[in-house]
Design an enzyme around this catalytic site. Structure first.
Site, mmCIF file in Angstrom:
data_model
loop_
_atom_site.group_PDB
_atom_site.id
_atom_site.type_symbol
_atom_site.label_atom_id
_atom_site.label_comp_id
_atom_site.label_asym_id
_atom_site.label_seq_id
_atom_site.Cartn_x
_atom_site.Cartn_y
_atom_site.Cartn_z
ATOM 1 N N GLU A 200 61.231 81.785 -78.848
ATOM 2 C CA GLU A 200 61.768 83.066 -78.424
ATOM 3 C C GLU A 200 63.182 82.866 -77.911
ATOM 4 O O GLU A 200 63.532 81.785 -77.432
ATOM 5 C CB GLU A 200 60.932 83.670 -77.283
ATOM 6 C CG GLU A 200 59.593 84.213 -77.688
ATOM 7 C CD GLU A 200 58.844 84.808 -76.506
ATOM 8 O OE1 GLU A 200 57.819 85.477 -76.747
ATOM 9 O OE2 GLU A 200 59.255 84.588 -75.349
ATOM 10 N N HIS A 235 56.569 79.574 -63.331
ATOM 11 C CA HIS A 235 55.862 80.532 -64.181
ATOM 12 C C HIS A 235 54.560 81.030 -63.553
ATOM 13 O O HIS A 235 53.751 81.657 -64.234
ATOM 14 C CB HIS A 235 55.582 79.941 -65.561
ATOM 15 C CG HIS A 235 56.810 79.419 -66.240
ATOM 16 N ND1 HIS A 235 57.789 80.245 -66.766
ATOM 17 C CD2 HIS A 235 57.236 78.136 -66.462
ATOM 18 C CE1 HIS A 235 58.758 79.497 -67.283
ATOM 19 N NE2 HIS A 235 58.446 78.228 -67.112
ATOM 20 N N LYS A 237 52.941 83.557 -60.718
ATOM 21 C CA LYS A 237 53.302 84.721 -59.904
ATOM 22 C C LYS A 237 53.023 84.462 -58.429
ATOM 23 O O LYS A 237 51.999 83.881 -58.072
ATOM 24 C CB LYS A 237 52.515 85.942 -60.389
ATOM 25 C CG LYS A 237 52.809 86.306 -61.843
ATOM 26 C CD LYS A 237 51.814 87.315 -62.377
ATOM 27 C CE LYS A 237 52.030 87.567 -63.863
ATOM 28 N NZ LYS A 237 50.973 88.430 -64.442
ATOM 29 N N GLU A 275 52.163 92.353 -71.051
ATOM 30 C CA GLU A 275 53.279 91.808 -70.294
ATOM 31 C C GLU A 275 54.565 91.852 -71.120
ATOM 32 O O GLU A 275 54.560 91.534 -72.315
ATOM 33 C CB GLU A 275 52.962 90.380 -69.852
ATOM 34 C CG GLU A 275 51.680 90.305 -69.020
ATOM 35 C CD GLU A 275 51.514 88.980 -68.309
ATOM 36 O OE1 GLU A 275 52.273 88.035 -68.611
ATOM 37 O OE2 GLU A 275 50.622 88.893 -67.438
ATOM 38 N N GLU A 287 53.043 88.911 -74.116
ATOM 39 C CA GLU A 287 51.630 88.569 -74.287
ATOM 40 C C GLU A 287 50.754 89.650 -73.690
ATOM 41 O O GLU A 287 51.221 90.532 -72.964
ATOM 42 C CB GLU A 287 51.297 87.227 -73.631
ATOM 43 C CG GLU A 287 51.446 87.205 -72.114
ATOM 44 C CD GLU A 287 51.069 85.859 -71.524
ATOM 45 O OE1 GLU A 287 50.351 85.087 -72.187
ATOM 46 O OE2 GLU A 287 51.494 85.579 -70.395
ATOM 47 N N ASN A 289 46.972 90.012 -71.595
ATOM 48 C CA ASN A 289 45.831 89.393 -70.933
ATOM 49 C C ASN A 289 44.630 90.317 -71.075
ATOM 50 O O ASN A 289 44.651 91.452 -70.599
ATOM 51 C CB ASN A 289 46.131 89.142 -69.456
ATOM 52 C CG ASN A 289 47.139 88.027 -69.272
ATOM 53 O OD1 ASN A 289 46.852 86.868 -69.558
ATOM 54 N ND2 ASN A 289 48.322 88.372 -68.818
ATOM 55 N N ARG A 291 41.750 90.834 -69.720
ATOM 56 C CA ARG A 291 40.865 90.665 -68.560
ATOM 57 C C ARG A 291 41.444 91.415 -67.378
ATOM 58 O O ARG A 291 42.521 92.008 -67.465
ATOM 59 C CB ARG A 291 40.750 89.181 -68.210
ATOM 60 C CG ARG A 291 42.114 88.529 -67.960
ATOM 61 C CD ARG A 291 41.998 87.134 -67.412
ATOM 62 N NE ARG A 291 43.251 86.410 -67.425
ATOM 63 C CZ ARG A 291 44.218 86.520 -66.530
ATOM 64 N NH1 ARG A 291 44.083 87.378 -65.530
ATOM 65 N NH2 ARG A 291 45.324 85.815 -66.621
ATOM 66 N N ARG A 337 50.425 86.759 -52.788
ATOM 67 C CA ARG A 337 49.377 85.767 -53.082
ATOM 68 C C ARG A 337 49.500 84.625 -52.077
ATOM 69 O O ARG A 337 50.514 83.918 -52.058
ATOM 70 C CB ARG A 337 49.532 85.208 -54.492
ATOM 71 C CG ARG A 337 49.375 86.212 -55.607
ATOM 72 C CD ARG A 337 49.270 85.487 -56.929
ATOM 73 N NE ARG A 337 49.319 86.388 -58.062
ATOM 74 C CZ ARG A 337 48.980 86.053 -59.313
ATOM 75 N NH1 ARG A 337 48.589 84.818 -59.564
ATOM 76 N NH2 ARG A 337 49.061 86.919 -60.291
#
Length: 449
Positions: A200, A235, A237, A275, A287, A289, A291, A337
């Site tokens: 990319e 990479h 979060k 995303e 991409e 996800n 889930r 987080r």
């Protein structure tokens, strides 16, 4: 509706799914390793089954053991949470083969989106914009050179079966491409058992924007707005917001329409997150996800919807019962987080929790499985809590997060609470002026790590 669900996960996400089940009147079965015998998700479940030793491969990734636990307890469905087996198409097929319901998308869609090349090709055909790059797998170094010359340096080599930053290498020029290509393939093969890579264009100042969606079995697809997940380290979060301080309502609506129409065309079902990289007013798909995401609480806070409730209802064959016009996004939400790591060196910090006191008050939510006397094991991911705040405005959400972080007491181990406090005091963050590269530079400037 189901009468009993097995939760194939641990920690805060297992508790999160338990709560949704209890509100729906559904009994729960917890599975656990020997290291998690005293875990809160085990203590609060209706039934529990030990499925193996501490190693995740021998317990939470042990598909025969989990299926056996579901069958012997009479569970009708399995919720995989996130991580572990949540995006394993083979597991989803095995669940269905045993006349159980997998609470998630179909195995075919998991497989489609799990391969990043197939996902990008599919989305391109559906009219979703992509980052410029290779049309498929890069088989040779010569092919990589040709694509790089066409899209211009710098370029990013990525693992087709990758995630979490593994199998990703940047090449600033032709002389760096050979080593980036070879190293990415080696790393991808080691991490995923698949050496396939693609290329990319490397964007120098993008934001990471993702869109939360739900789809039922009757062709109805809705979204719950965007999340800004640009604050990342290696990479991974660290902090997420909903909505993004960089996105206008018109941009959200346009992106949402593009995404929901695309998923309708492929017959997608259950929860998912698409995303994108966002730079200079343009969204580029990277991409999907298939889930529930770690950061789903911020979407719940601004929409007032329980996404796990909805996952279960959809899996039980119920229609959504509402359309996009029924979803009203209000206020702003932030999630920090919190991990069991040293906030300066990021070294893991498992151990005994000697004092635990979570914050509270209006607009504050804590998703955690910690308690005083709990021993954080060293065998699993270091995420121990998610602190979420909601306010009428972004400023109010930030103020509440600052207050909540000051109130949060976790003693006995080191955590990343001090890192979050520094981030929230930074003028760039307060102004909403950051990209996916910002946090790495912030950590370096602060003399951390």
């Amino acid at each position: 509706m189901f009468k009993k669900i097995l939760i194939a996960n641990r920690g805060e996400i297992a508790l999160r799914v338990q709560r949704a089940c209890r509100e729906l009147g559904i009994a729960t079965v917890a599975v656990h390793s020997t290291a998690d015998a005293d875990a809160m998700h085990v203590r609060l479940s209706d039934e529990s089954v030990c499925i193996g030793p501490p190693s995740a491969r021998e317990s939470y990734l042990n598909m025969p053991a989990i299926l056996s636990a579901a069958l012997i307890t009479g569970a009708e469905a399995i919720h995989p949470g996130y991580g572990f087996l949540s995006e394993n198409a083979d597991f989803a097929e095995m669940v269905e083969a045993h006349n159980l319901v997998f609470i998630g998308p179909s195995a075919s869609h998991i497989r489609m989106m799990g391969d990043k090349i197939t996902a990008k090709t599919t989305m391109l055909e559906l009219g979703v914009p992509l980052v410029p790059g290779s049309p498929g797998e890069l088989d040779t170094l010569d092919a990589a050179y040709a694509i790089a010359e066409n899209i211009k340096y710098p370029v990013l080599i990525k693992a087709a079966a990758g995630g979490g930053g593994r199998g990703m290498k940047v090449a600033q020029n032709r002389s760096e491409l050979e080593s980036a290509f070879r190293e990415a393939r080696i790393e991808a093969a080691a991490a995923f058992g698949n050496a396939a890579v693609y290329m990319e264009k490397y964007l120098d100042r993008p934001r990471h924007i993702e869109l939360q969606v739900l789809a039922d079995s009757f062709g109805q697809v809705v979204h719950f707005g965007e999340r800004d997940c640009s604050l990342q380290r290696r990479h991974q979060k660290i902090l997420e917001e909903a909505g993004s301080p960089a996105i206008t309502p018109a941009q959200r609506d346009a992106l949402g329409q593009t995404v929901t129409e695309a998923l309708q065309k492929i017959g997608y079902r259950n929860a998912g997150t698409l995303e994108f990289l966002y730079q200079d007013g343009h969204f580029s798909f990277i991409e999907m996800n298939t889930r529930l995401q770690v950061e789903h609480p911020v979407s719940e806070m601004i929409s007032g919807m329980d996404l796990v409730h909805e996952q279960i209802r959809i899996a039980a064959g119920e229609p959504l019962g509402y359309t996009q016009s029924d979803i009203h996004l209000t206020g702003h939400a932030i999630e920090c987080r919190i991990t069991a790591e040293d906030s300066e060196t990021f070294a893991p910090s498992p151990g005994l929790i000697t004092v635990y006191h979570p914050p509270g008050g209006l607009g504050v939510r804590v998703d955690s499985a910690l308690y005083t006397g709990y021993r954080v094991p060293s065998n699993y991911d270091s995420l121990i809590a998610k602190l979420i705040t909601h306010g009428k405005t972004r400023s109010e959400a930030i103020a509440r997060m600052k207050r909540a972080l000051r109130e949060y007491v976790i003693s006995g181990i080191k955590t990343t609470i001090p890192l979050h406090q520094r981030i929230l005091e930074n003028p760039d963050f307060i102004a909403g002026d950051y990209t996916i590269h910002w946090l790495e530079k912030f950590v370096a400037r602060s003399g951390l790590n």
